[in-house]
Design an enzyme around this catalytic site. Structure first.
Site, PDB file in Angstrom:
ATOM      1  N   GLY A  40      -0.019  76.437 -13.839  1.00  0.00           N
ATOM      2  CA  GLY A  40       0.995  76.825 -12.855  1.00  0.00           C
ATOM      3  C   GLY A  40       1.155  78.330 -12.774  1.00  0.00           C
ATOM      4  O   GLY A  40       0.268  79.077 -13.177  1.00  0.00           O
ATOM      5  N   ARG A  44      -3.544  84.186  -6.582  1.00  0.00           N
ATOM      6  CA  ARG A  44      -4.748  84.170  -5.746  1.00  0.00           C
ATOM      7  C   ARG A  44      -5.984  83.662  -6.504  1.00  0.00           C
ATOM      8  O   ARG A  44      -6.877  83.064  -5.919  1.00  0.00           O
ATOM      9  CB  ARG A  44      -4.970  85.586  -5.199  1.00  0.00           C
ATOM     10  N   HIS A  46      -6.082  81.302  -8.887  1.00  0.00           N
ATOM     11  CA  HIS A  46      -6.042  79.833  -8.870  1.00  0.00           C
ATOM     12  C   HIS A  46      -6.400  79.306  -7.477  1.00  0.00           C
ATOM     13  O   HIS A  46      -7.143  78.338  -7.334  1.00  0.00           O
ATOM     14  CB  HIS A  46      -4.642  79.320  -9.208  1.00  0.00           C
ATOM     15  N   GLY A 156     -12.172  79.286 -13.953  1.00  0.00           N
ATOM     16  CA  GLY A 156     -12.406  80.677 -13.592  1.00  0.00           C
ATOM     17  C   GLY A 156     -13.222  81.435 -14.624  1.00  0.00           C
ATOM     18  O   GLY A 156     -13.077  81.224 -15.836  1.00  0.00           O
ATOM     19  N   ASP A 159     -11.632  83.634 -17.618  1.00  0.00           N
ATOM     20  CA  ASP A 159     -11.559  83.170 -19.007  1.00  0.00           C
ATOM     21  C   ASP A 159     -12.960  82.696 -19.397  1.00  0.00           C
ATOM     22  O   ASP A 159     -13.232  81.501 -19.487  1.00  0.00           O
ATOM     23  CB  ASP A 159     -10.519  82.045 -19.109  1.00  0.00           C
ATOM     24  N   GLN A 162     -13.604  80.552 -22.507  1.00  0.00           N
ATOM     25  CA  GLN A 162     -13.039  79.221 -22.234  1.00  0.00           C
ATOM     26  C   GLN A 162     -13.986  78.400 -21.358  1.00  0.00           C
ATOM     27  O   GLN A 162     -14.212  77.212 -21.610  1.00  0.00           O
ATOM     28  CB  GLN A 162     -11.688  79.390 -21.553  1.00  0.00           C
TER      29      GLN A 162
HETATM   30  P1  AMP Z   1      -4.364  79.207 -16.206  1.00  0.00           P
HETATM   31  O1  AMP Z   1      -3.324  78.688 -15.278  1.00  0.00           O
HETATM   32  O2  AMP Z   1      -4.164  80.640 -16.578  1.00  0.00           O
HETATM   33  O3  AMP Z   1      -4.632  78.303 -17.373  1.00  0.00           O
HETATM   34  O4  AMP Z   1      -5.706  79.220 -15.376  1.00  0.00           O
HETATM   35  C1  AMP Z   1      -6.166  78.080 -14.689  1.00  0.00           C
HETATM   36  C2  AMP Z   1      -7.546  78.360 -14.167  1.00  0.00           C
HETATM   37  O5  AMP Z   1      -7.504  79.498 -13.297  1.00  0.00           O
HETATM   38  C3  AMP Z   1      -8.550  78.709 -15.294  1.00  0.00           C
HETATM   39  O6  AMP Z   1      -9.787  78.108 -14.989  1.00  0.00           O
HETATM   40  C4  AMP Z   1      -8.631  80.209 -15.202  1.00  0.00           C
HETATM   41  O7  AMP Z   1      -9.858  80.732 -15.671  1.00  0.00           O
HETATM   42  C5  AMP Z   1      -8.483  80.424 -13.711  1.00  0.00           C
HETATM   43  N1  AMP Z   1      -8.055  81.785 -13.403  1.00  0.00           N
HETATM   44  C6  AMP Z   1      -7.005  82.456 -13.944  1.00  0.00           C
HETATM   45  N2  AMP Z   1      -6.938  83.719 -13.440  1.00  0.00           N
HETATM   46  C7  AMP Z   1      -7.971  83.840 -12.568  1.00  0.00           C
HETATM   47  C8  AMP Z   1      -8.452  84.898 -11.730  1.00  0.00           C
HETATM   48  N3  AMP Z   1      -7.866  86.085 -11.704  1.00  0.00           N
HETATM   49  N4  AMP Z   1      -9.543  84.661 -10.969  1.00  0.00           N
HETATM   50  C9  AMP Z   1     -10.167  83.457 -10.993  1.00  0.00           C
HETATM   51  N5  AMP Z   1      -9.761  82.421 -11.758  1.00  0.00           N
HETATM   52  C10 AMP Z   1      -8.684  82.603 -12.541  1.00  0.00           C
END
Ligand code: AMP
Length: 298
Positions: A40, A44, A46, A156, A159, A162
């Site tokens: 959550g 941009r 996500h 993404g 990470d 990950q």
């Molecule tokens: P999170 O909500 O931070 O756990 O991220 C959810 C997904 O969004 C993960 O696959 C992240 O790698 C991806 N993500 C987070 N920030 C970015 C970004 N700036 N650009 C692209 N993907 C992202």
């Protein structure tokens, strides 16, 4: 069935059962399904993953779950931004079919007792200072994949470690899903967008961009044939001068195995993590080995 489709106009499944009921109806109609797992506080980055999901499958599920298993006791689980209503508003225009937003009690029984340990790519880098982290990520991603059983799931490159841990787990456990990735979305000045950037004060935000600039500088130096160790030492000094403390790591690694490199013998990735005040920032960039001094005769 716990399927809330009145208050948000975009259906939200709160239980595994309701998620499975919806997905199995789609399956009966022969439709393909993509899952975009998130915690959550959508931005941009996500939304770009959601657009990729939309372009690659008939149905799109976005999960929103702040996963307690990937936070250590001293970390920001309690403070992590929770903005579900705004998140749903952002997802509406993107053609998302279902939000999956389970409560922690739906995901983890009080006597939950299973763990997943992914070796290899999970060693080093983030694991040195966050040893609990990839176990928690692997667990929640495995559960989300098994609950939803999508054809594809999208993560993404922001990470990067990950992403490789998830790919390795999916391969090793034969989870029937294709993992796609999306590039890192950045602010105008180059800072990687992150839900945690809201923690930065105005002054910190101005300095935060130094992490992406430093990593970029290392890419340029190394691709020009510069010594990796010297480039990393200069990078660490630059980050410290900008006020990052501590610098958790700054490394050039094999892009596939994440083994640290001292010579550019293959396609690589520079990865960094450092703290600015209370905020831990991570970022990474690819380094191409094409034309490197590995091929001095070319
Ligand atoms: P999170 O909500 O931070 O756990 O991220 C959810 C997904 O969004 C993960 O696959 C992240 O790698 C991806 N993500 C987070 N920030 C970015 C970004 N700036 N650009 C692209 N993907 C992202």
């Amino acid at each position: 069935m716990t399927l809330d489709n009145t208050s948000f106009a975009l259906p939200v499944a709160r239980t595994v059962e309701s998620l499975r009921n919806v997905v199995s109806r789609w399956r009966q109609d022969g439709e393909s399904v993509a899952l975009v797992p998130t915690m959550g506080a959508l931005h941009r980055g996500h939304l770009a993953l959601v657009e990729k999901a939309r372009a690659n499958s008939d149905r799109v599920v976005v999960s929103i779950f702040v996963n307690p298993a990937q936070f250590a006791a001293h970390e920001d689980f309690g403070d992590y931004p929770r903005t579900e209503r705004e998140d749903i508003e952002k997802l509406k225009p993107l053609g998302v079919d279902l939000i999956y937003g389970p409560a922690a009690s739906e995901m983890y029984e009080p006597d939950f007792s299973t763990s997943i340990v992914v070796g290899g790519v999970s060693e080093g880098l983030c694991t040195v200072t966050r040893p609990h982290f990839f176990g928690g990520v692997a667990l929640v991603v495995a559960k989300l994949l098994l609950q939803c059983l999508p054809d594809i799931a999208i993560f993404g490159e922001k990470d990067y470690q990950q992403l490789l841990v998830i790919r390795r787990m999916v391969r090793d456990l034969n989870i029937p899903v294709e993992i796609l990735s999306g590039p890192t979305e950045r602010e105008k000045d180059g800072l990687a967008i992150s839900s945690r950037n809201v923690y930065l004060s105005g002054q910190e935000r101005a300095r935060a961009v130094e992490i992406s600039r430093t990593l970029k500088e290392i890419v340029v130096a190394v691709e020009r044939g510069g010594d990796i160790r010297s480039a990393l030492a200069a990078g660490e000094a630059r980050l410290k001068k900008a006020g990052f403390d501590p610098v958790d790591y700054l490394e050039v690694c094999d892009a596939v195995t994440l083994e640290p490199l001292t010579d550019l013998t293959c396609d690589a990735r520079v990865l960094g993590a450092a703290h600015l005040g209370q905020t831990r920032l991570i970022d990474n960039f690819p380094i191409s080995s094409a034309g490197s001094r590995r091929n001095p005769d070319v």
